[in-house]
Enzyme design. Structure first.
Site, PDB file in Angstrom:
ATOM      1  N   ALA B 121       1.130 -41.220  27.635  1.00  0.00           N
ATOM      2  CA  ALA B 121       2.404 -41.570  27.004  1.00  0.00           C
ATOM      3  C   ALA B 121       3.431 -42.277  27.899  1.00  0.00           C
ATOM      4  O   ALA B 121       4.240 -43.043  27.404  1.00  0.00           O
ATOM      5  CB  ALA B 121       3.031 -40.312  26.421  1.00  0.00           C
ATOM      6  N   ALA B 122       3.431 -41.987  29.199  1.00  0.00           N
ATOM      7  CA  ALA B 122       4.477 -42.559  30.057  1.00  0.00           C
ATOM      8  C   ALA B 122       4.337 -44.085  30.105  1.00  0.00           C
ATOM      9  O   ALA B 122       3.216 -44.589  30.029  1.00  0.00           O
ATOM     10  CB  ALA B 122       4.359 -41.990  31.465  1.00  0.00           C
ATOM     11  N   PRO B 123       5.445 -44.826  30.175  1.00  0.00           N
ATOM     12  CA  PRO B 123       6.828 -44.378  30.353  1.00  0.00           C
ATOM     13  C   PRO B 123       7.576 -44.017  29.080  1.00  0.00           C
ATOM     14  O   PRO B 123       8.751 -43.678  29.139  1.00  0.00           O
ATOM     15  CB  PRO B 123       7.482 -45.592  31.026  1.00  0.00           C
ATOM     16  N   SER B 125       7.671 -45.920  25.961  1.00  0.00           N
ATOM     17  CA  SER B 125       8.057 -46.957  24.991  1.00  0.00           C
ATOM     18  C   SER B 125       7.385 -46.697  23.644  1.00  0.00           C
ATOM     19  O   SER B 125       8.043 -46.726  22.597  1.00  0.00           O
ATOM     20  CB  SER B 125       7.679 -48.341  25.514  1.00  0.00           C
ATOM     21  N   LYS B 126       6.091 -46.414  23.695  1.00  0.00           N
ATOM     22  CA  LYS B 126       5.363 -46.239  22.436  1.00  0.00           C
ATOM     23  C   LYS B 126       5.658 -44.873  21.806  1.00  0.00           C
ATOM     24  O   LYS B 126       5.697 -44.740  20.592  1.00  0.00           O
ATOM     25  CB  LYS B 126       3.863 -46.453  22.660  1.00  0.00           C
ATOM     26  N   ASP B 144       0.997 -36.981  29.732  1.00  0.00           N
ATOM     27  CA  ASP B 144       0.686 -37.845  30.864  1.00  0.00           C
ATOM     28  C   ASP B 144       0.380 -36.964  32.067  1.00  0.00           C
ATOM     29  O   ASP B 144       0.599 -35.751  32.031  1.00  0.00           O
ATOM     30  CB  ASP B 144       1.808 -38.834  31.168  1.00  0.00           C
ATOM     31  N   ASP B 171      -4.407 -34.007  32.657  1.00  0.00           N
ATOM     32  CA  ASP B 171      -5.248 -35.196  32.504  1.00  0.00           C
ATOM     33  C   ASP B 171      -5.703 -35.263  31.048  1.00  0.00           C
ATOM     34  O   ASP B 171      -5.908 -34.231  30.401  1.00  0.00           O
ATOM     35  CB  ASP B 171      -6.433 -35.146  33.474  1.00  0.00           C
ATOM     36  N   ASP B 204      -3.144 -45.446  24.760  1.00  0.00           N
ATOM     37  CA  ASP B 204      -2.767 -46.668  25.475  1.00  0.00           C
ATOM     38  C   ASP B 204      -3.245 -46.435  26.903  1.00  0.00           C
ATOM     39  O   ASP B 204      -2.515 -45.935  27.748  1.00  0.00           O
ATOM     40  CB  ASP B 204      -1.251 -46.867  25.389  1.00  0.00           C
ATOM     41  N   CYS B 257      -3.543 -53.101  28.312  1.00  0.00           N
ATOM     42  CA  CYS B 257      -2.831 -54.362  28.577  1.00  0.00           C
ATOM     43  C   CYS B 257      -3.674 -55.188  29.550  1.00  0.00           C
ATOM     44  O   CYS B 257      -3.172 -55.729  30.518  1.00  0.00           O
ATOM     45  CB  CYS B 257      -1.430 -54.109  29.109  1.00  0.00           C
TER      46      CYS B 257
END
Lengths: 154, 330
Positions: B121-123, B125-126, B144, B171, B204, B257
């Site tokens: 999840a970090a940072p 945004s999503k 995270d 983890d 992500d 990404c």
């Protein structure tokens, strides 16, 4: 250890907020971490679900930081998010910031103003709720956290 | 001014092979300045109200997607750091987020009252985008691993007023294993296995970040092909264990990404081959993308991998991304 407020504890907190700011109802589950920091959780996990998860893994944070209990006089200081979440219910002890003062406030500076009040005040600028300050005879003490302060331009 | 770094020859070779005749415009595009985009935090303010406020500060705002009015592009040149320094940002009225990074949540289509796992999840945004779409209802478990990243996650969620989220530190694979083994005691102390069953899961995944070189040129310095291979193994593990806690009929969005097929098509392909109850779905996102590739070097992927989306800077003028949506068949 996460402390989940029971019905009586939530009522007690609501009563304090009613007395301080006219707030009648807090939506969601109230959680306390340590002796001071109060969090608000609006998700649909109930206390039982939270305990079940806590047994499986380390919970770092639950809900949004919403308020802090003042240890000395047991009054409540709402965070920026606390004031924004409850903005429609806040009726008393509001301090309306002028154009000049809002910048000072958001830079984390105390305001040298005599308000004629003592204790926590909700800081407001137009439609923005900007957390809580503490009024004493001569000034309003600022609690805007460092990472939320306006910075000077480089 | 960002420092520029020379891409390593092997990276150039791989990108040229991946893009073929398009590679020339890709290399040109990544030299250009990236778009400045923000996402309105609808938990605190409406797009209309924020647009009016920002326009009063002389910001030129474009809303590129009719169905996603919360996505703003800032078209004028602002002073360095002005977007992050503005009062509206400090109050949590918007999140500075690249358009491509908004797409996985748009693809996942979170709804009110759902139970959602955001595994990496970090940072935040999503996660904050998920919470906004869910209007702070339902529950998000945002996980995270690293303490530093966790603090940034907590701080961003706080600023955005996200109140339906539980942040866990574990983890990703370990967390899914534990969630699968969850049990409850009844009144007589008898324990029954009650595994978590999520409506939706967002992965992500940690990746080599090849898609971010326009905004973070330092990625080029850190890039190495061995890392791609080890990340691919981790990504397959994350996706495989996440499937175990997805409810029948539930959906997972897997995104990175990066452009490396080993971290993208290969991961999804291996899952589809191993889990016969998983199916890849078509995605509807508001920018131009290219389909998942069916072959990379000596590896051939399933035909359906074409339903995954590749996002390229030279096609959509965003960062590079890969997005695939998988559904557990009932």
């Amino acid at each position: 250890m996460i402390k989940i407020f029971n019905k009586n504890e939530k009522q007690e907190l609501t009563a304090k907020l009613r007395k301080q700011f006219g707030i009648k109802e807090i939506p969601g589950i109230i959680i306390m971490r340590g002796k001071e920091r109060i969090f608000l959780f609006s998700g649909d996990f109930k206390g039982r679900d939270i305990r079940k998860l806590e047994k499986l893994t380390f919970i770092e944070r639950l809900g949004v930081y919403f308020a802090k209990m003042d240890e000395r006089d047991k009054t409540i200081r709402l965070s920026i998010e606390g004031t924004q979440i409850l903005k429609d219910q806040i009726k008393e002890n509001i301090f309306e910031l002028s154009d000049d003062l809002v910048e000072k406030w958001m830079k984390g500076q105390e305001l040298n103003i005599k308000t004629g009040k003592k204790g926590f005040l909700i800081m407001k600028y137009k439609n923005d709720f900007l957390g809580t300050g503490k009024a004493s005879e001569e000034k309003i003490t600022n609690f805007i956290p460092k990472n939320r302060r306006l910075r000077e331009r480089n | 001014m960002k420092k520029s770094y020379e891409p390593k020859p092997l990276f150039v070779e791989r990108m040229n092979e991946l893009l073929g005749k398009d590679s020339k415009i890709y290399w040109e595009k990544i030299q250009e300045k990236e778009l400045k985009s923000i996402r309105v935090n609808t938990l605190k303010i409406s797009p209309k109200e924020l647009k009016e406020r920002l326009e009063k500060k002389s910001w030129i705002i474009k809303q590129p997607f009719k169905d996603h009015p919360e996505v703003f592009i800032i078209e004028n040149n602002l002073e360095p750091g002005e977007i992050g320094r503005a009062l509206e940002h400090l109050l949590g009225y918007y999140y500075v987020q690249e358009i491509a990074s908004m797409l996985p949540v748009i693809a996942l289509k979170p709804e009110k009252n759902e139970l959602i796992l955001d595994l990496c999840a970090a940072p935040g945004s999503k996660t904050s985008q998920l919470a906004a779409k869910m209007e702070n209802t339902g529950t998000i478990i945002a996980n995270d691993l690293k303490l530093g990243r966790m603090k940034i996650l907590a701080s961003n969620l706080e600023r955005c007023g996200v109140s339906n989220t539980i942040i866990t530190k574990q983890d990703g694979i370990g967390l899914c294993r534990r969630l699968k083994r969850a049990s409850l005691k009844d009144a007589n102390g008898k324990e029954t296995l009650v595994p978590y069953q999520f409506d939706k899961i967002l992965i992500d995944a940690p990746c080599s970040g090849e898609g971010t070189i326009r905004s973070t040129p330092k990625t080029l310095l850190m890039w190495n092909v061995k890392k791609i291979k080890s990340l691919s193994r981790l990504q397959k593990g994350l996706l495989a264990y996440a499937i175990e806690v997805l409810k029948p009929g539930g959906e997972i969005v897997y995104s990175t990404c990066t452009h490396a097929p080993e971290e993208n098509e290969e991961v999804v392909d291996s899952i589809l081959k191993d889990y016969k109850d998983m199916r890849i779905e078509k995605i509807f996102i508001p920018i131009k993308t290219t389909p998942g590739i069916k072959k990379w070097r000596d590896k051939e992927y399933l035909e359906d991998i074409k339903f995954a989306c590749r996002v390229y800077p030279h096609i959509s003028n965003t960062e590079g991304f890969f997005i695939a949506k998988l559904k557990k068949i009932k």
